[in-house]
Design a protein around this motif. Structure first.
Motif, PDB file in Angstrom:
ATOM      1  N   ASN A  81      44.605  29.074  56.253  1.00  0.00           N
ATOM      2  CA  ASN A  81      44.532  28.660  57.487  1.00  0.00           C
ATOM      3  C   ASN A  81      46.060  28.989  58.301  1.00  0.00           C
ATOM      4  OD1 ASN A  81      41.819  27.262  58.400  1.00  0.00           O
ATOM      5  ND2 ASN A  81      42.332  26.904  56.236  1.00  0.00           N
ATOM      6  N   ALA A  82      46.970  28.874  57.668  1.00  0.00           N
ATOM      7  CA  ALA A  82      48.444  28.987  58.382  1.00  0.00           C
ATOM      8  C   ALA A  82      48.454  30.759  58.761  1.00  0.00           C
ATOM      9  CB  ALA A  82      49.465  29.023  57.035  1.00  0.00           C
ATOM     10  N   ALA A  83      47.846  31.402  57.919  1.00  0.00           N
ATOM     11  CA  ALA A  83      47.822  32.893  58.333  1.00  0.00           C
ATOM     12  C   ALA A  83      46.758  32.910  59.640  1.00  0.00           C
ATOM     13  CB  ALA A  83      47.109  33.843  57.347  1.00  0.00           C
ATOM     14  N   VAL A  84      45.851  32.302  59.826  1.00  0.00           N
ATOM     15  CA  VAL A  84      44.869  32.286  60.973  1.00  0.00           C
ATOM     16  C   VAL A  84      45.751  31.790  62.199  1.00  0.00           C
ATOM     17  CG1 VAL A  84      42.710  31.624  61.817  1.00  0.00           C
ATOM     18  CG2 VAL A  84      42.993  32.429  59.556  1.00  0.00           C
ATOM     19  N   TYR A 100      52.342  38.767  54.869  1.00  0.00           N
ATOM     20  CA  TYR A 100      51.817  37.332  54.333  1.00  0.00           C
ATOM     21  C   TYR A 100      50.523  37.305  55.171  1.00  0.00           C
ATOM     22  CZ  TYR A 100      51.192  32.524  53.934  1.00  0.00           C
ATOM     23  OH  TYR A 100      50.381  31.166  53.609  1.00  0.00           O
ATOM     24  N   VAL A 101      50.624  37.225  56.477  1.00  0.00           N
ATOM     25  CA  VAL A 101      49.234  37.117  57.486  1.00  0.00           C
ATOM     26  C   VAL A 101      48.290  37.869  56.944  1.00  0.00           C
ATOM     27  CG1 VAL A 101      48.550  37.384  59.778  1.00  0.00           C
ATOM     28  CG2 VAL A 101      50.571  36.254  59.218  1.00  0.00           C
ATOM     29  N   GLU A 102      48.582  39.239  56.686  1.00  0.00           N
ATOM     30  CA  GLU A 102      47.727  40.330  56.506  1.00  0.00           C
ATOM     31  C   GLU A 102      46.840  40.067  55.176  1.00  0.00           C
ATOM     32  OE1 GLU A 102      46.294  42.209  58.778  1.00  0.00           O
ATOM     33  OE2 GLU A 102      47.671  41.783  60.156  1.00  0.00           O
ATOM     34  N   LEU A 114      58.536  42.038  58.722  1.00  0.00           N
ATOM     35  CA  LEU A 114      57.964  42.424  57.614  1.00  0.00           C
ATOM     36  C   LEU A 114      57.254  41.515  56.793  1.00  0.00           C
ATOM     37  CD1 LEU A 114      59.704  45.713  57.136  1.00  0.00           C
ATOM     38  CD2 LEU A 114      57.659  45.438  58.624  1.00  0.00           C
ATOM     39  N   PRO A 115      58.056  40.521  56.230  1.00  0.00           N
ATOM     40  CA  PRO A 115      57.315  39.601  55.321  1.00  0.00           C
ATOM     41  C   PRO A 115      56.516  38.637  55.784  1.00  0.00           C
ATOM     42  CG  PRO A 115      59.625  39.362  54.968  1.00  0.00           C
ATOM     43  CD  PRO A 115      59.437  40.330  56.145  1.00  0.00           C
ATOM     44  N   ALA A 164      43.050  38.303  54.113  1.00  0.00           N
ATOM     45  CA  ALA A 164      42.014  39.239  53.566  1.00  0.00           C
ATOM     46  C   ALA A 164      41.503  38.462  52.025  1.00  0.00           C
ATOM     47  CB  ALA A 164      42.557  40.597  53.245  1.00  0.00           C
ATOM     48  N   VAL A 165      42.498  37.544  51.547  1.00  0.00           N
ATOM     49  CA  VAL A 165      41.809  37.205  50.285  1.00  0.00           C
ATOM     50  C   VAL A 165      41.001  35.964  50.492  1.00  0.00           C
ATOM     51  CG1 VAL A 165      42.819  35.843  48.285  1.00  0.00           C
ATOM     52  CG2 VAL A 165      44.251  37.791  49.210  1.00  0.00           C
TER      53      VAL A 165
END
Length: 325
Positions: free
Chosen positions: A197-200, A156-158, A151-152, A162-163
């Motif tokens: 970019n870590a989320a991507v 974080y990724v979502e 969940l965390p 989006a930001v």
């Protein structure tokens, strides 16, 4: 019922007494066996590009090919006309005179631009070195079985996808000093790029893991490996191999993200072009030169991605899913 011919079988299962008459026979009926049609042009192009004609669309016929050729020719003519109009307007305003470009042949200006280019490359390398392993950890968190990790990582990724990146840079520029955290100009630009970019990268890694057949992980479990050991030794190495071209393409995007360094007054390549153009009154020339540098760097990265994809694609891979009929 028409006979079935297997691929690679030189023997014909038809009546041998019909061999002589078949050579002089007229058009074959729909129920008779016939030679397979030659590969279409689009199939040949896809094979040269490393792909396959998987039946997602029908190859264009003669009329469709003529329309594509006409549309391509008209597009090229329109682009050529637009380029000619731009060059003509530049020439009319004296932007193509040799005196306007002579400054870019002087060593102090070349050294200034090379220093800015190195700053851009340094931001890209440092951001990529930090964002890649962080994205892998986030992907493992999203693939975890326990909600305490999944969940965390998902939130974080979502949220970070989006930001906008510019908003994160403003947060580091104005928000962190108010909290007593003071970063240098370099890190004020690097950390927002890393967080975004870590989320991507996490989504790229996760998609690579999801694309693997379940038999890979099941075979690892059958050998006695637990979930995390199977991920580390079996699943992730194959996922990295499949997603390597996408990772390199994201590094190209990361390089372009560094152009936001002007927000924190970091002297990267685009900001250097702005300063140089305003100082020497050669704004158009400075931006054109820097644009060519960006094109050269991105072309080199794209070539590296293509080379890496060809290297990763050499030989049969048991983990690649191929389209089925």
């Amino acid at each position: 019922m028409s006979p079935v011919l297997h691929k690679g079988d030189s023997r014909s299962h038809t009546n041998p007494h019909r061999g002589a008459s078949s050579a002089t026979a007229g058009p074959t009926t729909p129920g008779s066996a016939s030679a397979p049609p030659p590969p279409s042009r689009i199939t040949t192009v896809l094979e040269r590009l490393g792909g396959e004609d998987d039946g997602l669309f029908d190859p264009p016929g003669p009329v469709g090919r003529r329309r594509i050729a006409v549309a391509s020719a008209l597009s090229l003519l329109a682009l050529a006309g637009l380029a000619w109009a731009v060059v003509d307007r530049f020439a009319a305003h004296g932007q193509l005179q040799a005196a306007q470009w002579r400054i870019f042949g002087q060593w102090p200006i070349i050294h200034y631009l090379l220093t800015a280019l190195w700053a851009t490359v340094r931001v890209t390398l440092v951001s990529g070195v930090i964002a890649l392993p962080l994205g892998a950890l986030l992907a493992l968190g999203r693939l975890a079985r326990t909600p305490l990790l999944r969940l965390p990582a998902t939130v974080y990724v979502e949220v970070l996808r989006a930001v906008p990146l510019l908003l994160l840079i403003y947060a580091c520029l104005f928000g962190l000093p108010g909290a007593g955290v003071h970063l240098g100009l370099f890190w004020q630009l690097v950390w927002p790029i890393v967080l975004t970019n870590a989320a991507v990268f996490a989504e790229i890694f996760r998609s690579g893991v999801r694309a693997l057949p379940r038999g890979q992980s099941e075979a690892a479990y059958a050998l006695g490996l637990n979930h995390w050991t199977a991920m580390r030794l079996v699943v992730l190495p194959q996922a990295v191999r499949q997603t390597a071209p996408a990772l390199v393409s994201q590094l190209v995007r990361l390089l372009k993200d560094s152009t936001l360094g002007y927000v924190v007054s970091f002297l990267e390549l685009l900001n250097a072009a702005k300063v140089l153009g305003e100082f020497d009154h050669t704004v158009v020339q400075a931006y054109l030169v820097v644009a060519l540098v960006y094109v050269a760097v991105n072309t080199a990265l794209a070539a590296a991605a293509g080379w890496l994809e060809r290297c990763m694609g050499d030989g049969p891979s048991p983990t690649r899913r191929r389209p089925t009929a």
